[in-house]
Design a protein around this motif. Structure first.
Motif, PDB file in Angstrom:
ATOM      1  N   ASP A  49       0.814  -1.211   0.000  1.00 35.70           N
ATOM      2  CA  ASP A  49       0.000   0.000   0.000  1.00 35.70           C
ATOM      3  C   ASP A  49       0.849   1.265   0.000  1.00 35.70           C
ATOM      4  O   ASP A  49       0.497   2.260  -0.641  1.00 35.70           O
ATOM      5  CB  ASP A  49      -0.930   0.014   1.220  1.00 35.70           C
ATOM      6  CG  ASP A  49      -2.047  -1.004   1.101  1.00 35.70           C
ATOM      7  OD1 ASP A  49      -2.223  -1.558   0.000  1.00 35.70           O
ATOM      8  OD2 ASP A  49      -2.727  -1.263   2.114  1.00 35.70           O
ATOM      9  N   SER A  50       1.962   1.230   0.717  1.00 32.88           N
ATOM     10  CA  SER A  50       2.795   2.428   0.826  1.00 32.88           C
ATOM     11  C   SER A  50       3.702   2.642  -0.378  1.00 32.88           C
ATOM     12  O   SER A  50       4.064   3.778  -0.695  1.00 32.88           O
ATOM     13  CB  SER A  50       3.647   2.351   2.099  1.00 32.88           C
ATOM     14  OG  SER A  50       4.489   1.205   2.066  1.00 32.88           O
ATOM     15  N   SER A  51       4.069   1.563  -1.072  1.00 32.98           N
ATOM     16  CA  SER A  51       5.024   1.676  -2.174  1.00 32.98           C
ATOM     17  C   SER A  51       4.368   1.899  -3.528  1.00 32.98           C
ATOM     18  O   SER A  51       4.991   2.452  -4.441  1.00 32.98           O
ATOM     19  CB  SER A  51       5.903   0.423  -2.237  1.00 32.98           C
ATOM     20  OG  SER A  51       5.106  -0.731  -2.448  1.00 32.98           O
ATOM     21  N   ASP A  52       3.120   1.498  -3.688  1.00 31.56           N
ATOM     22  CA  ASP A  52       2.434   1.634  -4.974  1.00 31.56           C
ATOM     23  C   ASP A  52       1.511   2.850  -4.925  1.00 31.56           C
ATOM     24  O   ASP A  52       0.536   2.870  -4.158  1.00 31.56           O
ATOM     25  CB  ASP A  52       1.618   0.368  -5.265  1.00 31.56           C
ATOM     26  CG  ASP A  52       1.103   0.331  -6.705  1.00 31.56           C
ATOM     27  OD1 ASP A  52       1.090   1.394  -7.362  1.00 31.56           O
ATOM     28  OD2 ASP A  52       0.714  -0.760  -7.169  1.00 31.56           O
ATOM     29  N   SER A  53       1.794   3.851  -5.730  1.00 30.64           N
ATOM     30  CA  SER A  53       0.998   5.086  -5.724  1.00 30.64           C
ATOM     31  C   SER A  53      -0.436   4.837  -6.173  1.00 30.64           C
ATOM     32  O   SER A  53      -1.346   5.599  -5.801  1.00 30.64           O
ATOM     33  CB  SER A  53       1.650   6.135  -6.628  1.00 30.64           C
ATOM     34  OG  SER A  53       1.762   5.651  -7.967  1.00 30.64           O
ATOM     35  N   GLN A  54      -0.664   3.804  -6.977  1.00 23.86           N
ATOM     36  CA  GLN A  54      -2.019   3.503  -7.435  1.00 23.86           C
ATOM     37  C   GLN A  54      -2.914   2.984  -6.304  1.00 23.86           C
ATOM     38  O   GLN A  54      -4.138   2.969  -6.434  1.00 23.86           O
ATOM     39  CB  GLN A  54      -1.984   2.476  -8.568  1.00 23.86           C
ATOM     40  CG  GLN A  54      -1.322   2.995  -9.846  1.00 23.86           C
ATOM     41  CD  GLN A  54      -1.365   1.962 -10.966  1.00 23.86           C
ATOM     42  OE1 GLN A  54      -1.639   0.787 -10.730  1.00 23.86           O
ATOM     43  NE2 GLN A  54      -1.087   2.412 -12.182  1.00 23.86           N
ATOM     44  N   HIS A  56      -2.887   4.349  -3.299  1.00 29.91           N
ATOM     45  CA  HIS A  56      -3.088   5.427  -2.326  1.00 29.91           C
ATOM     46  C   HIS A  56      -4.526   5.941  -2.411  1.00 29.91           C
ATOM     47  O   HIS A  56      -4.786   7.087  -2.771  1.00 29.91           O
ATOM     48  CB  HIS A  56      -2.082   6.555  -2.569  1.00 29.91           C
ATOM     49  CG  HIS A  56      -0.674   6.159  -2.282  1.00 29.91           C
ATOM     50  ND1 HIS A  56       0.423   6.966  -2.555  1.00 29.91           N
ATOM     51  CD2 HIS A  56      -0.152   5.017  -1.737  1.00 29.91           C
ATOM     52  CE1 HIS A  56       1.535   6.345  -2.190  1.00 29.91           C
ATOM     53  NE2 HIS A  56       1.208   5.163  -1.695  1.00 29.91           N
ATOM     54  N   THR A  57      -5.452   5.077  -2.089  1.00 29.08           N
ATOM     55  CA  THR A  57      -6.880   5.390  -2.093  1.00 29.08           C
ATOM     56  C   THR A  57      -7.433   5.133  -0.698  1.00 29.08           C
ATOM     57  O   THR A  57      -6.801   4.436   0.115  1.00 29.08           O
ATOM     58  CB  THR A  57      -7.618   4.515  -3.124  1.00 29.08           C
ATOM     59  OG1 THR A  57      -7.480   3.130  -2.747  1.00 29.08           O
ATOM     60  CG2 THR A  57      -7.044   4.716  -4.523  1.00 29.08           C
ATOM     61  N   TYR A  60      -7.581   1.366   0.450  1.00 27.20           N
ATOM     62  CA  TYR A  60      -6.298   0.743   0.793  1.00 27.20           C
ATOM     63  C   TYR A  60      -5.643   1.419   1.995  1.00 27.20           C
ATOM     64  O   TYR A  60      -4.851   0.781   2.708  1.00 27.20           O
ATOM     65  CB  TYR A  60      -5.377   0.760  -0.416  1.00 27.20           C
ATOM     66  CG  TYR A  60      -5.802  -0.219  -1.489  1.00 27.20           C
ATOM     67  CD1 TYR A  60      -5.579  -1.580  -1.334  1.00 27.20           C
ATOM     68  CD2 TYR A  60      -6.466   0.211  -2.634  1.00 27.20           C
ATOM     69  CE1 TYR A  60      -5.988  -2.496  -2.290  1.00 27.20           C
ATOM     70  CE2 TYR A  60      -6.881  -0.694  -3.607  1.00 27.20           C
ATOM     71  CZ  TYR A  60      -6.648  -2.046  -3.417  1.00 27.20           C
ATOM     72  OH  TYR A  60      -7.068  -2.942  -4.367  1.00 27.20           O
TER      73      TYR A  60
END
Length: 283
Positions: A49-54, A56-57, A60
């Motif tokens: 969750d922290s590493s993938d900007s997609q 960041h919802t 998640y």
């Protein structure tokens, strides 16, 4: 309710899941494996969750907080149990026992609240998709998470302060693998009728309110999905709620099962075994 400790308590004895020494190694390996799987699995979710900007919802974000809560809840009980098995000791200090009671209540309550918050997030996403970004803004997500934490802290501190007012017996053996609130109250020589009533009232407020919110959200979700003309839209909507609904069902299902089991069974050991489901298995 009588106040003050008639007996100066220095430690409690956690009797664990069994008195059979031959099973201790099996229990140690089983719980160690479950704890490592729980911790590593939830850490991977947080890392993803922290590493993938997609990712960041809001959904998640709440999932990452739920994973962190699961780690904390497991860490509140399992490590102490493993240490006691390794050292062949059953003792836990009075302060450590009350701290464990507080942590279990706080993180258990926080998980309960986060599940309700996640159901609201799914309600907004399905019932108000065009306004989802505006409603579930970062400020609201932060406030919902903070509010959940504050409620859980109030619940944990309230019960811990209540336990501090109880007078203790000389028998300080707890037939459990961690310091459970109900077992601590049973050890008291004070009149615990008021304490039991308080537990049920607080459980209805702090447990019933989030659960009612989940039911309310899913009633509206199902109603909205059934009105969708497209079969593909219905499937997509239900698929976004599937994982959350399964976690909710498992979480409340195991809690309810343990409650029923403890009500009809006179064996504290059986209740302790059943409680493994909501303290470890559901994580």
């Amino acid at each position: 309710m009588e106040t003050g400790n008639e007996t100066t308590v220095s430690e409690f004895l956690l009797l664990g899941l069994t008195e059979d020494p031959a099973l201790q190694a099996l229990i140690f390996n089983l719980f160690l494996s479950m704890y490592l799987v729980t911790t590593l699995g939830n850490l991977l979710i947080i890392l993803a969750d922290s590493s993938d900007s997609q990712l960041h919802t809001p959904m998640y974000l709440f999932l990452a907080n739920l994973s962190f809560t699961d780690i904390c809840l497991s860490s509140s009980t399992i490590p102490m149990m493993l240490v006691n098995i390794l050292t062949q000791s059953q003792s836990i200090t009075y302060t450590g026992c009350l701290t464990q009671v507080c942590f279990v209540l706080v993180f258990g309550g926080l998980e309960n609240c986060l599940l309700a918050v996640m159901s609201y997030d799914r309600y907004v996403a399905i019932c108000h998709p065009l306004r989802y970004t505006a409603i579930m803004n970062p400020c609201l997500c932060g406030l919902l998470t903070l509010f959940s934490l504050l409620i859980s802290l109030m619940d944990g501190l309230l019960h811990t302060l209540m336990v501090l007012q109880l007078s203790s017996r000389t028998n300080l053996e707890i037939p459990h693998f961690f310091c459970e609130l109900a077992q601590i109250i049973k050890l008291s020589c004070s009149d615990n009728f008021i304490d039991n009533i308080l537990i049920y009232i607080v459980a209805c407020i702090f447990g019933g309110a989030p659960f009612s919110g989940i039911i309310f959200s899913y009633i509206h979700i199902v109603s909205s999905v059934l009105r969708m003309p497209s079969l593909g839209g219905k499937h997509k909507a239900f698929s976004t709620c599937g994982s959350h609904l399964s976690v909710v069902s498992f979480f409340y299902g195991t809690d309810f099962g343990v409650y029923i089991s403890s009500s009809v069974s006179d064996s504290p050991r059986k209740t302790a075994v059943d409680s493994v489901m909501y303290t470890v298995a559901t994580q």
